[in-house]
Design an enzyme around this catalytic site. Structure first.
Site, PDB file in Angstrom:
ATOM      1  N   ILE A  25       4.331   2.843 -27.312  1.00 31.56           N
ATOM      2  CA  ILE A  25       5.068   1.916 -28.166  1.00 31.56           C
ATOM      3  C   ILE A  25       6.346   1.534 -27.431  1.00 31.56           C
ATOM      4  O   ILE A  25       6.832   2.275 -26.573  1.00 31.56           O
ATOM      5  CB  ILE A  25       5.375   2.503 -29.566  1.00 31.56           C
ATOM      6  N   ASP A  26       6.885   0.374 -27.744  1.00 28.74           N
ATOM      7  CA  ASP A  26       8.016  -0.164 -27.004  1.00 28.74           C
ATOM      8  C   ASP A  26       9.267   0.698 -27.159  1.00 28.74           C
ATOM      9  O   ASP A  26       9.412   1.451 -28.128  1.00 28.74           O
ATOM     10  CB  ASP A  26       8.319  -1.589 -27.470  1.00 28.74           C
ATOM     11  N   LYS A  27      10.179   0.528 -26.229  1.00 26.22           N
ATOM     12  CA  LYS A  27      11.426   1.305 -26.211  1.00 26.22           C
ATOM     13  C   LYS A  27      12.125   1.306 -27.563  1.00 26.22           C
ATOM     14  O   LYS A  27      12.509   2.359 -28.078  1.00 26.22           O
ATOM     15  CB  LYS A  27      12.354   0.739 -25.137  1.00 26.22           C
ATOM     16  N   ARG A  50       4.838  -8.088 -32.138  1.00 31.98           N
ATOM     17  CA  ARG A  50       5.986  -8.959 -31.893  1.00 31.98           C
ATOM     18  C   ARG A  50       5.532 -10.371 -31.535  1.00 31.98           C
ATOM     19  O   ARG A  50       6.081 -11.363 -32.027  1.00 31.98           O
ATOM     20  CB  ARG A  50       6.853  -8.361 -30.777  1.00 31.98           C
TER      21      ARG A  50
END
Length: 303
Positions: free
Chosen positions: A137-139, A237
């Site tokens: 998962i993204d930062k 997103r």
């Protein structure tokens, strides 16, 4: 590098090449095997074939298994929020701001560095930079992430993601009031040809499907739940921007900062999968962190 061989028998006729190799190797995921096929590390009767080749009785398969590279990342004593752990898997509640695996500009302080300190054994299937990492998962996305502690577990979890039997649900705050309760976004995703730092909905990209449900409506915002059917980079997103409801706080795909939050308001709240050894169905839920909840409280006050 080890070389393996197999002669296709009658019962295996018609089985896809990648699927048969998953059964034969046991500890490699289908995605890993597809990479081997693309890199010409697999031959059928001495020639390269595609992953979807239907095997025929008598075919002579030969494939190379690369030796695991020595791990060169130093463990770091970084606290982890461990939701579940046994000898096969770890489920972590990743905080906002933590990068999952090392990359240029993120050589320290990643989830991998913390996992190497916490665990003495992690799957090596994804290589030296991503030990144990089955998905990411993204930062600035917080929430639940499953990690494999051995190659057998990694193969099982990766296969569940591939077959869409693992369940991942996110909650997000998006711009605009969505005027229907449920929706499905089915739009291919690839690198944005106009901006290589971004992903986008691109004709000919990889299939991507996101289901969403509206949980609450507020003036100018919606609070939604998203369920991933596929797992493309930045999928939620990109898809929410595509339908003109970008995530609040998203520095890459959203409007300029409109709420006091660093990064996108996105949290991986639910994760479920079948345990790779026991066969038990495991299910986990984790509410969003305080920063996310504070933003939600703020927009609720505007109602």
């Amino acid at each position: 590098m080890s070389v393996n061989q197999h002669i296709v028998v009658e019962e295996e006729q018609g089985v896809r090449l990648d699927k048969l190799l998953v059964d034969l190797t046991e500890e490699a995921s289908r995605s890993q095997i597809q990479t081997w096929i693309q890199e010409d590390m697999v031959t059928v009767n001495g020639s390269s074939q595609k992953s979807n080749y239907k095997c025929q009785e008598g075919d002579h398969l030969e494939w190379e298994i690369p030796e695991p590279e020595a791990l060169e990342i130093e463990p770091e004593n970084i606290p982890l929020d461990i939701v579940y752990e046994d000898e096969d898997v770890v489920v972590v509640n990743k905080p906002r701001g933590m990068v999952v695996h090392p990359s240029a500009g993120h050589e320290h302080g990643t989830l991998v560095h913390a996992l190497l300190y916490h665990c003495t054994d992690l799957s090596g299937i994804n290589g030296i930079m991503r030990p144990g990492i089955v998905h990411r998962i993204d930062k600035d996305t917080s929430g639940l992430l499953m990690v494999a502690k051995n190659d057998k577990a990694h193969s099982s979890l990766a296969e569940q993601l591939y077959n869409k039997t693992a369940e991942r649900k996110y909650v997000a705050i998006v711009h605009g009031e969505i005027n229907h309760e449920y929706g499905t976004i089915e739009a291919p995703i690839a690198r944005d040809p106009k901006d290589r730092q971004k992903m986008g909905v691109v004709e000919g990209g990889k299939d991507a499907i996101t289901h969403f449900k509206v949980l609450s409506l507020y003036p100018d915002y919606s609070y939604i739940e998203c369920e991933l059917e596929t797992g493309r980079t930045h999928q939620i997103r990109v898809h929410m921007k595509y339908i003109n409801h970008p995530l609040a706080g998203d520095p890459k795909y959203g409007p300029r900062r409109t709420l006091p939050i660093d990064g996108q308001a996105l949290h991986a709240r639910h994760l479920s999968f079948t345990h790779p050894t026991t066969g038990e169905r495991l299910s986990f839920d984790q509410e969003p962190p305080k920063a996310f909840q504070d933003i939600l409280d703020e927009i609720q006050k505007r109602t």
